[in-house]
Design a protein around this motif. Structure first.
Motif: not given
Length: 173
Positions: A149-158
């Motif tokens: 989930l944190s990787q997905v959030v990071q990907l979306l925030m990039s």
């Protein structure tokens, strides 16, 4: 040595485990010493997972009695144990959990096998489906739900943070 009555009772117990649990792993524990087996059981017990050593011949009878697809251990020469969780099978054959118990069980066993180099995963049933050794190891190597989930959030925030830096650079000119 077990009596015939004890063997029949054990086969019935194993058949019940095979029939009613969605999460079952088969492991070769023959190279482990007693202290390592106790440590593994302790790690599994923290998560509500059980470990049971058994004879392969009794396991074969239990598979036939349970009606579940059989795992073939005929070419395996060493001792086999089952590691199983308490997630029951539904009538459709799937687990009532979202597979979290399966992942936890696979991770504990895989981590222990890496630490000791003596425990071998043979395969099992996860989420009610038959899985071979490589599939179980692949599941165990997946990151936890929180990490994903944190990787997905990071990907979306990039892209958003990149756009903010561009705007900040323009405003400084």
């Amino acid at each position: 040595m077990l009596t015939k009555a004890q063997k029949i009772k054990l086969v019935e117990e194993l058949a019940d485990i095979l029939k009613n649990n969605a999460s079952i792993l088969f492991v070769d524990f023959s190279a482990l010493n007693m202290g390592e087996i106790i440590a593994l059981k302790k790690d599994l017990k923290k998560e509500g997972i059980k470990f049971k050593a058994l004879k392969k011949s009794l396991l074969t009878f239990a598979f036939k009695k349970s009606g579940r697809e059989e795992m073939d251990f005929s070419d395996h020469k060493n001792s086999v144990a089952i590691v199983y969780g308490s997630a029951p099978l539904t009538t459709s054959g799937s687990s009532t959990t979202s597979g979290e118990l399966d992942a936890v069980m696979a991770k504990i066993v895989y981590k222990f096998s890496l630490q000791t180099k003596k425990l071998a995963i043979l395969g099992g049933f996860l989420m009610g489906e038959k899985m071979l050794k490589n599939a179980v190891i692949s599941l165990a190597q997946l990151p936890t739900r929180e990490v994903l989930l944190s990787q997905v959030v990071q990907l979306l925030m990039s892209p958003v943070s990149g756009f903010a830096r561009v705007l900040d650079g323009i405003s400084k000119k």
